[in-house]
Design a protein around this motif. Structure first.
Motif, PDB file in Angstrom:
ATOM      1  N   CYS A  24       0.842  -1.191   0.000  1.00 12.62           N
ATOM      2  CA  CYS A  24       0.000   0.000   0.000  1.00 12.62           C
ATOM      3  C   CYS A  24       0.881   1.246   0.000  1.00 12.62           C
ATOM      4  O   CYS A  24       1.917   1.281   0.654  1.00 12.62           O
ATOM      5  CB  CYS A  24      -0.867   0.056   1.249  1.00 12.62           C
ATOM      6  SG  CYS A  24      -2.114  -1.214   1.333  1.00 12.62           S
ATOM      7  N   ALA A  25       0.438   2.265  -0.739  1.00 14.32           N
ATOM      8  CA  ALA A  25       1.102   3.571  -0.733  1.00 14.32           C
ATOM      9  C   ALA A  25       0.229   4.522   0.060  1.00 14.32           C
ATOM     10  O   ALA A  25      -0.966   4.650  -0.196  1.00 14.32           O
ATOM     11  CB  ALA A  25       1.288   4.078  -2.148  1.00 14.32           C
ATOM     12  N   LEU A  57      -4.326  10.317   0.727  1.00 15.77           N
ATOM     13  CA  LEU A  57      -4.867   9.218  -0.067  1.00 15.77           C
ATOM     14  C   LEU A  57      -4.083   7.940   0.189  1.00 15.77           C
ATOM     15  O   LEU A  57      -2.876   7.975   0.402  1.00 15.77           O
ATOM     16  CB  LEU A  57      -4.814   9.562  -1.549  1.00 15.77           C
ATOM     17  CG  LEU A  57      -5.623  10.776  -1.986  1.00 15.77           C
ATOM     18  CD1 LEU A  57      -5.349  11.085  -3.442  1.00 15.77           C
ATOM     19  CD2 LEU A  57      -7.096  10.532  -1.762  1.00 15.77           C
ATOM     20  N   ASN A  58      -4.771   6.828   0.150  1.00 16.07           N
ATOM     21  CA  ASN A  58      -4.144   5.514   0.296  1.00 16.07           C
ATOM     22  C   ASN A  58      -4.553   4.658  -0.891  1.00 16.07           C
ATOM     23  O   ASN A  58      -5.709   4.667  -1.289  1.00 16.07           O
ATOM     24  CB  ASN A  58      -4.599   4.822   1.581  1.00 16.07           C
ATOM     25  CG  ASN A  58      -4.209   5.599   2.800  1.00 16.07           C
ATOM     26  OD1 ASN A  58      -3.163   6.202   2.860  1.00 16.07           O
ATOM     27  ND2 ASN A  58      -5.072   5.589   3.802  1.00 16.07           N
ATOM     28  N   THR A  59      -3.599   3.925  -1.432  1.00 14.59           N
ATOM     29  CA  THR A  59      -3.913   2.994  -2.503  1.00 14.59           C
ATOM     30  C   THR A  59      -3.157   1.697  -2.270  1.00 14.59           C
ATOM     31  O   THR A  59      -1.956   1.709  -2.043  1.00 14.59           O
ATOM     32  CB  THR A  59      -3.612   3.589  -3.893  1.00 14.59           C
ATOM     33  OG1 THR A  59      -3.897   2.607  -4.868  1.00 14.59           O
ATOM     34  CG2 THR A  59      -2.183   4.038  -4.030  1.00 14.59           C
ATOM     35  N   THR A  62       5.591   5.087  -7.358  1.00 13.39           N
ATOM     36  CA  THR A  62       4.405   5.930  -7.263  1.00 13.39           C
ATOM     37  C   THR A  62       4.638   7.091  -6.304  1.00 13.39           C
ATOM     38  O   THR A  62       4.168   8.201  -6.537  1.00 13.39           O
ATOM     39  CB  THR A  62       3.204   5.101  -6.780  1.00 13.39           C
ATOM     40  OG1 THR A  62       2.980   4.063  -7.720  1.00 13.39           O
ATOM     41  CG2 THR A  62       1.960   5.934  -6.630  1.00 13.39           C
ATOM     42  N   LEU A  63       5.382   6.841  -5.255  1.00 14.98           N
ATOM     43  CA  LEU A  63       5.619   7.878  -4.257  1.00 14.98           C
ATOM     44  C   LEU A  63       6.685   8.877  -4.674  1.00 14.98           C
ATOM     45  O   LEU A  63       6.765   9.951  -4.079  1.00 14.98           O
ATOM     46  CB  LEU A  63       6.031   7.235  -2.926  1.00 14.98           C
ATOM     47  CG  LEU A  63       4.956   6.421  -2.230  1.00 14.98           C
ATOM     48  CD1 LEU A  63       5.510   5.812  -0.968  1.00 14.98           C
ATOM     49  CD2 LEU A  63       3.745   7.255  -1.940  1.00 14.98           C
ATOM     50  N   SER A  64       7.496   8.555  -5.661  1.00 16.05           N
ATOM     51  CA  SER A  64       8.581   9.466  -6.034  1.00 16.05           C
ATOM     52  C   SER A  64       8.005  10.790  -6.524  1.00 16.05           C
ATOM     53  O   SER A  64       7.171  10.835  -7.418  1.00 16.05           O
ATOM     54  CB  SER A  64       9.459   8.839  -7.119  1.00 16.05           C
ATOM     55  OG  SER A  64       8.715   8.675  -8.298  1.00 16.05           O
ATOM     56  N   GLY A  65       8.417  11.866  -5.876  1.00 16.87           N
ATOM     57  CA  GLY A  65       7.922  13.187  -6.214  1.00 16.87           C
ATOM     58  C   GLY A  65       6.674  13.584  -5.456  1.00 16.87           C
ATOM     59  O   GLY A  65       6.347  14.761  -5.379  1.00 16.87           O
ATOM     60  N   ASN A  66       5.958  12.643  -4.905  1.00 13.19           N
ATOM     61  CA  ASN A  66       4.727  12.947  -4.169  1.00 13.19           C
ATOM     62  C   ASN A  66       4.937  12.931  -2.661  1.00 13.19           C
ATOM     63  O   ASN A  66       4.281  13.645  -1.936  1.00 13.19           O
ATOM     64  CB  ASN A  66       3.631  11.933  -4.510  1.00 13.19           C
ATOM     65  CG  ASN A  66       3.239  11.992  -5.955  1.00 13.19           C
ATOM     66  OD1 ASN A  66       3.243  13.045  -6.560  1.00 13.19           O
ATOM     67  ND2 ASN A  66       2.902  10.849  -6.516  1.00 13.19           N
ATOM     68  N   VAL A  86       4.718   7.054   2.313  1.00 10.73           N
ATOM     69  CA  VAL A  86       5.384   5.822   2.735  1.00 10.73           C
ATOM     70  C   VAL A  86       4.691   4.616   2.120  1.00 10.73           C
ATOM     71  O   VAL A  86       3.511   4.657   1.803  1.00 10.73           O
ATOM     72  CB  VAL A  86       5.395   5.663   4.281  1.00 10.73           C
ATOM     73  CG1 VAL A  86       6.212   6.735   4.942  1.00 10.73           C
ATOM     74  CG2 VAL A  86       3.994   5.657   4.829  1.00 10.73           C
ATOM     75  N   CYS A  87       5.450   3.545   1.968  1.00 11.07           N
ATOM     76  CA  CYS A  87       4.905   2.260   1.530  1.00 11.07           C
ATOM     77  C   CYS A  87       4.865   1.325   2.729  1.00 11.07           C
ATOM     78  O   CYS A  87       5.779   1.327   3.551  1.00 11.07           O
ATOM     79  CB  CYS A  87       5.789   1.636   0.451  1.00 11.07           C
ATOM     80  SG  CYS A  87       5.684   2.489  -1.115  1.00 11.07           S
TER      81      CYS A  87
END
Length: 79
Positions: free
Chosen positions: A27-28, A34-36, A48-52, A55-56
């Motif tokens: 999960c990100a 937001l959680n996905t 997905t988290l790069s630049g945003n 945590v994973c």
């Protein structure tokens, strides 16, 4: 009668094909709130988290059964 036959065939096909739903293991959690939970590798999650920012973490719904140690009380009773 025809509806019952069609329903029986569809039910049989779905029962034979369904292995059960499987949740994605990562999960990100973005800084925006937001959680996905749709990532099948840690690298996908981090990309997905790069630049945003965020945590994973492992998806807690992937393995719903507790597999760790049993929690114990941290205090002792004084008798």
């Amino acid at each position: 009668m025809r509806n019952i036959t069609v329903a029986a065939v569809l039910f049989t096909a779905v029962s034979l094909c369904a292995d059960g739903a499987q949740a994605a293991p990562w999960c990100a959690h973005l800084n925006t709130g937001l959680n996905t939970c749709s990532f099948y590798s840690f690298q996908q999650c981090m990309a997905t988290l790069s630049g945003n920012g965020g945590v994973c973490s492992p998806n807690r719904f992937e393995t719903p059964y507790f597999t760790g140690r049993v929690a114990r009380r941290s205090y002792q009773r004084a008798y």
